[in-house]
Design a protein around this motif. Structure first.
Motif, PDB file in Angstrom:
ATOM      1  N   THR A   5     -55.272 -25.721  49.558  1.00 30.00           N
ATOM      2  CA  THR A   5     -55.944 -25.271  48.341  1.00 30.00           C
ATOM      3  C   THR A   5     -56.625 -23.923  48.539  1.00 30.00           C
ATOM      4  N   SER A   6     -57.290 -23.741  49.668  1.00 27.52           N
ATOM      5  CA  SER A   6     -58.030 -22.486  49.891  1.00 27.52           C
ATOM      6  C   SER A   6     -57.104 -21.271  49.850  1.00 27.52           C
ATOM      7  N   PHE A   7     -55.922 -21.400  50.436  1.00 26.17           N
ATOM      8  CA  PHE A   7     -54.967 -20.287  50.407  1.00 26.17           C
ATOM      9  C   PHE A   7     -54.527 -19.996  48.977  1.00 26.17           C
ATOM     10  N   LEU A   8     -54.157 -21.034  48.243  1.00 24.25           N
ATOM     11  CA  LEU A   8     -53.658 -20.817  46.884  1.00 24.25           C
ATOM     12  C   LEU A   8     -54.733 -20.239  45.976  1.00 24.25           C
ATOM     13  N   ILE A   9     -55.967 -20.684  46.114  1.00 25.56           N
ATOM     14  CA  ILE A   9     -57.048 -20.117  45.306  1.00 25.56           C
ATOM     15  C   ILE A   9     -57.215 -18.638  45.635  1.00 25.56           C
ATOM     16  N   ASP A  10     -57.222 -18.314  46.918  1.00 24.66           N
ATOM     17  CA  ASP A  10     -57.352 -16.904  47.313  1.00 24.66           C
ATOM     18  C   ASP A  10     -56.166 -16.078  46.816  1.00 24.66           C
ATOM     19  N   LEU A  11     -54.980 -16.666  46.857  1.00 23.97           N
ATOM     20  CA  LEU A  11     -53.790 -15.980  46.351  1.00 23.97           C
ATOM     21  C   LEU A  11     -53.916 -15.738  44.846  1.00 23.97           C
ATOM     22  N   ARG A  16     -56.324  -9.794  49.008  1.00 20.62           N
ATOM     23  CA  ARG A  16     -55.274  -9.003  49.666  1.00 20.62           C
ATOM     24  C   ARG A  16     -54.640  -9.728  50.847  1.00 20.62           C
ATOM     25  N   HIS A  17     -55.445 -10.316  51.729  1.00 20.71           N
ATOM     26  CA  HIS A  17     -54.898 -10.976  52.919  1.00 20.71           C
ATOM     27  C   HIS A  17     -54.030 -12.175  52.544  1.00 20.71           C
ATOM     28  N   ALA A  18     -54.428 -12.910  51.540  1.00 14.82           N
ATOM     29  CA  ALA A  18     -53.623 -14.045  51.085  1.00 14.82           C
ATOM     30  C   ALA A  18     -52.309 -13.547  50.494  1.00 14.82           C
ATOM     31  N   PHE A  19     -52.369 -12.499  49.677  1.00 14.33           N
ATOM     32  CA  PHE A  19     -51.148 -11.939  49.088  1.00 14.33           C
ATOM     33  C   PHE A  19     -50.198 -11.450  50.179  1.00 14.33           C
ATOM     34  N   GLU A  20     -50.746 -10.738  51.159  1.00 18.08           N
ATOM     35  CA  GLU A  20     -49.897 -10.209  52.242  1.00 18.08           C
ATOM     36  C   GLU A  20     -49.253 -11.339  53.047  1.00 18.08           C
ATOM     37  N   LYS A  21     -50.000 -12.413  53.305  1.00 16.02           N
ATOM     38  CA  LYS A  21     -49.436 -13.551  54.035  1.00 16.02           C
ATOM     39  C   LYS A  21     -48.349 -14.224  53.206  1.00 16.02           C
ATOM     40  N   GLY A  22     -48.585 -14.394  51.916  1.00 14.36           N
ATOM     41  CA  GLY A  22     -47.567 -14.959  51.043  1.00 14.36           C
ATOM     42  C   GLY A  22     -46.312 -14.107  51.006  1.00 14.36           C
ATOM     43  N   ALA A  30     -39.520 -18.463  54.649  1.00 14.72           N
ATOM     44  CA  ALA A  30     -40.187 -19.708  55.043  1.00 14.72           C
ATOM     45  C   ALA A  30     -40.330 -20.642  53.844  1.00 14.72           C
ATOM     46  N   VAL A  31     -40.052 -21.899  54.065  1.00 14.58           N
ATOM     47  CA  VAL A  31     -40.294 -22.897  53.029  1.00 14.58           C
ATOM     48  C   VAL A  31     -41.799 -23.100  52.941  1.00 14.58           C
ATOM     49  N   GLN A  32     -42.325 -23.032  51.723  1.00  8.25           N
ATOM     50  CA  GLN A  32     -43.757 -23.191  51.480  1.00  8.25           C
ATOM     51  C   GLN A  32     -43.940 -24.437  50.627  1.00  8.25           C
ATOM     52  N   ARG A  33     -44.604 -25.428  51.188  1.00  8.77           N
ATOM     53  CA  ARG A  33     -44.767 -26.720  50.514  1.00  8.77           C
ATOM     54  C   ARG A  33     -46.215 -26.914  50.073  1.00  8.77           C
ATOM     55  N   VAL A  34     -46.372 -27.571  48.932  1.00  4.08           N
ATOM     56  CA  VAL A  34     -47.703 -27.881  48.409  1.00  4.08           C
ATOM     57  C   VAL A  34     -47.852 -29.400  48.354  1.00  4.08           C
ATOM     58  N   PRO A  35     -48.765 -29.967  49.136  1.00  2.81           N
ATOM     59  CA  PRO A  35     -49.004 -31.407  49.046  1.00  2.81           C
ATOM     60  C   PRO A  35     -49.597 -31.772  47.683  1.00  2.81           C
ATOM     61  N   SER A  36     -49.222 -32.930  47.157  1.00  2.00           N
ATOM     62  CA  SER A  36     -49.705 -33.310  45.826  1.00  2.00           C
ATOM     63  C   SER A  36     -51.232 -33.366  45.728  1.00  2.00           C
ATOM     64  N   PRO A  37     -51.996 -33.700  46.781  1.00  2.00           N
ATOM     65  CA  PRO A  37     -53.458 -33.633  46.635  1.00  2.00           C
ATOM     66  C   PRO A  37     -53.972 -32.213  46.386  1.00  2.00           C
ATOM     67  N   VAL A  38     -53.246 -31.209  46.845  1.00  2.00           N
ATOM     68  CA  VAL A  38     -53.620 -29.814  46.551  1.00  2.00           C
ATOM     69  C   VAL A  38     -53.440 -29.553  45.059  1.00  2.00           C
ATOM     70  N   VAL A  39     -52.371 -30.103  44.480  1.00  2.00           N
ATOM     71  CA  VAL A  39     -52.165 -29.974  43.035  1.00  2.00           C
ATOM     72  C   VAL A  39     -53.349 -30.595  42.294  1.00  2.00           C
ATOM     73  N   THR A  40     -53.822 -31.733  42.780  1.00  2.00           N
ATOM     74  CA  THR A  40     -54.985 -32.388  42.162  1.00  2.00           C
ATOM     75  C   THR A  40     -56.203 -31.473  42.204  1.00  2.00           C
TER      76      THR A  40
END
Length: 130
Positions: A5-11, A16-22, A30-40
């Protein structure tokens, strides 16, 4: 890569650092997966925003495969949290969502991309930050 969640919120906030990492992960394929609790967690936060924020969260989440919580993942999450609490004499302070995210990382043998390094290290999974 398991997205916390912290990464996605920052993105979403344009950090900038989150965008660059993404961008790096995308460039590497790279496959990027989101666990369903993060969606919650994201949906909960967006519910307090306006319609534009809710739409932005919905649209962003369409970009990533969501990993549903299975009973096996949930059981692993419970064991990871129990071990972290035992190691901290019952006072790890880790919330109930982070172990579910960590269990997905454990299941896929992938690191968690997060700004919340300490909790995920305490849960015993690999971590990357940005």
């Amino acid at each position: 890569m398991i997205l916390d969640t912290s990464f996605l919120i920052d993105l979403f906030d344009g950090q900038r650092h989150a965008f660059e990492k993404g961008q790096q992960l995308s460039d590497e394929g790279a496959v990027q997966r989101v666990p369903s609790p993060v969606v919650t967690e994201l949906s909960y936060g967006a519910a307090f925003g306006d319609e534009d924020e809710r739409r932005a969260v919905r649209n962003a989440l369409r970009m990533y495969p969501v990993v549903e919580q299975t009973d096996r993942i949930a059981q692993r999450a419970g064991r990871l949290l129990a071990r972290a609490d035992m190691d901290a004499d019952g006072r790890s302070g880790i919330d109930k969502v982070d172990p579910m995210v960590a269990a997905v990382a454990d299941r896929y043998d992938e690191p968690v991309l997060t700004a919340n390094v300490a909790d995920f290290e305490a849960l015993g999974v690999a971590v990357e930050t940005y």
